[in-house]
Design an enzyme around this catalytic site. Sequence first.
Site, PDB file in Angstrom:
ATOM      1  N   LYS A 186       0.843  -1.212  -0.028  1.00 42.81           N
ATOM      2  CA  LYS A 186      -0.034  -0.028  -0.051  1.00 42.81           C
ATOM      3  C   LYS A 186       0.722   1.375  -0.005  1.00 42.81           C
ATOM      4  O   LYS A 186       1.893   1.248   0.207  1.00 42.81           O
ATOM      5  CB  LYS A 186      -1.031   0.075   1.169  1.00 42.81           C
ATOM      6  CG  LYS A 186      -1.832  -1.257   1.408  1.00 42.81           C
ATOM      7  CD  LYS A 186      -2.759  -1.214  -0.247  1.00 42.81           C
ATOM      8  CE  LYS A 186      -4.033  -2.247  -0.118  1.00 42.81           C
ATOM      9  NZ  LYS A 186      -3.767  -3.416   0.326  1.00 42.81           N
TER      10      LYS A 186
HETATM   11  C1  LIG Z   1      -5.378  -4.434   0.590  1.00 45.08           C
HETATM   12  C2  LIG Z   1      -6.605  -4.187   0.903  1.00 45.08           C
HETATM   13  C3  LIG Z   1      -7.523  -4.671   2.041  1.00 45.08           C
HETATM   14  C4  LIG Z   1      -6.911  -5.429   3.090  1.00 45.08           C
HETATM   15  O1  LIG Z   1      -5.577  -5.283   3.573  1.00 45.08           O
HETATM   16  P1  LIG Z   1      -4.554  -6.098   4.345  1.00 45.08           P
HETATM   17  O2  LIG Z   1      -4.004  -5.195   5.199  1.00 45.08           O
HETATM   18  O3  LIG Z   1      -3.877  -6.569   3.170  1.00 45.08           O
HETATM   19  O4  LIG Z   1      -5.310  -7.135   4.914  1.00 45.08           O
HETATM   20  C5  LIG Z   1      -8.634  -4.445   2.033  1.00 45.08           C
HETATM   21  N1  LIG Z   1      -9.213  -3.774   1.028  1.00 45.08           N
HETATM   22  C6  LIG Z   1      -8.780  -3.584  -0.108  1.00 45.08           C
HETATM   23  C7  LIG Z   1      -9.432  -2.555  -0.995  1.00 45.08           C
HETATM   24  C8  LIG Z   1      -7.242  -3.622  -0.327  1.00 45.08           C
HETATM   25  O5  LIG Z   1      -6.569  -3.049  -1.095  1.00 45.08           O
END
Ligand SMILES: *Cc1c(COP(=O)(O)O)cnc(C)c1O
Length: 400
Positions: A186
């Site tokens: 992210k």
């Molecule tokens: C990455 C992501 C998540 C989940 O996040 P994690 O930290 O990997 O559990 C949820 N929603 C969206 C849209 C994502 O891209």
Amino acid sequence: MPGFELFGDKERKEVNDVLDSGVLMRYGFDGMRNGHWKAKELEQTLEEKLQVKHAQLVSSGTAAVTIALAAAGIGAGDEVIMPTFTFVASFEAIMMLGAIPVLVDIDDTLTLDPKAVEAAITPKTKAIMPVHMCGSMADMGALIKICKEHDLILLEDSSQATGATYKGKPLGSIGDLGCLSLDFVKIITAGEGGAVLTNNPKYALHADRFSDHGHDHKGNDRGAETHPFLGYNFRISELHAAVGLAQLKRLDEFVAIQKKNYNMLREALSRIPEITFRTVPEGGEESYSFLSFFLPDIETARKASAALKDHGVDACFHYYDNNWHYIRKWEHLKELKTLYPIPAEVKEGLKYLQTKTFEQSDSYIGRNISCLIKLSWTEEEVKERANKMRNVITSVLTKS
Ligand SMILES: *Cc1c(COP(=O)(O)O)cnc(C)c1O
């Protein structure tokens, strides 16, 4: 995106603060920690930067969505409206609480279509969950209106759009609750982590307790704390929070780099008349973590995606054929492949997935290509990429 591309001295310094005291836990151990409270500091910084009263850090974005739903009292048999284009975490979190994911079409924003949302509301609907995919947003104005009219909770998943705004407000701060992911890919990474954002003090208290076994967090003797309700362990560690803190301080810098790279690529592609770009709702400002565009039909998009890959243009996704982000490949959900028995009500509630088709979503996702915008590219690399993308796509269009 992702923030790990620019991982360096600032991140190392914050982590070393934690290693020096050895207190890796976010709660307690007051006397040992040399005044370092990285999780608390990151929460305060999130509150300031994202203009929200309460931020609760947790162990992942998936945990954040689960906790946000639980904080709002959503559980057995409740319906939650979510988009067909998202990450599997959306339905995982809903299912975890015994609630029922109701999938609805997206529109040319690549997020929830407000008309499809309205058509899906039933007496069991409790919440609407827009997922701001690929750096841009749902039409929040329309969704706020629907939630008010039907007395529903608005829960934003802003995991892919940290740093984007709608009418001047950061995404994630607009709904009753917002969620972020700080996982490794992210824009702001903590390695693993997530956050629940809210202006509602009751939801904030629920999130704080639910994410730590229901602990009341009163005083500094954990053993003496009471448990007002059942909770679980979704805590973040101080090490992860330390990395996230250094990264969050760089959010504006990251968004500015992305915007510059995005604009160069967009300028090159906008010279191809067959290409249209995703719609950004009025008042919206993207985080520029992806450049998303449409080709005339699914086959052309498929060919263009393959040709881009063949020519070394990486990280351009044709989500139509992707296993993680689009309903077409979610067989494990459609066939309810769980390790353990699930409630009859949820089984019944998900039957629609056996037969329902999503032509409108197919048309948008089928024609879409979304290219990740990296932080580490040099200007030369972006120029070269822009030229390559334009040439490769033009050549595919000429042949088709
Ligand atoms: C990455 C992501 C998540 C989940 O996040 P994690 O930290 O990997 O559990 C949820 N929603 C969206 C849209 C994502 O891209």
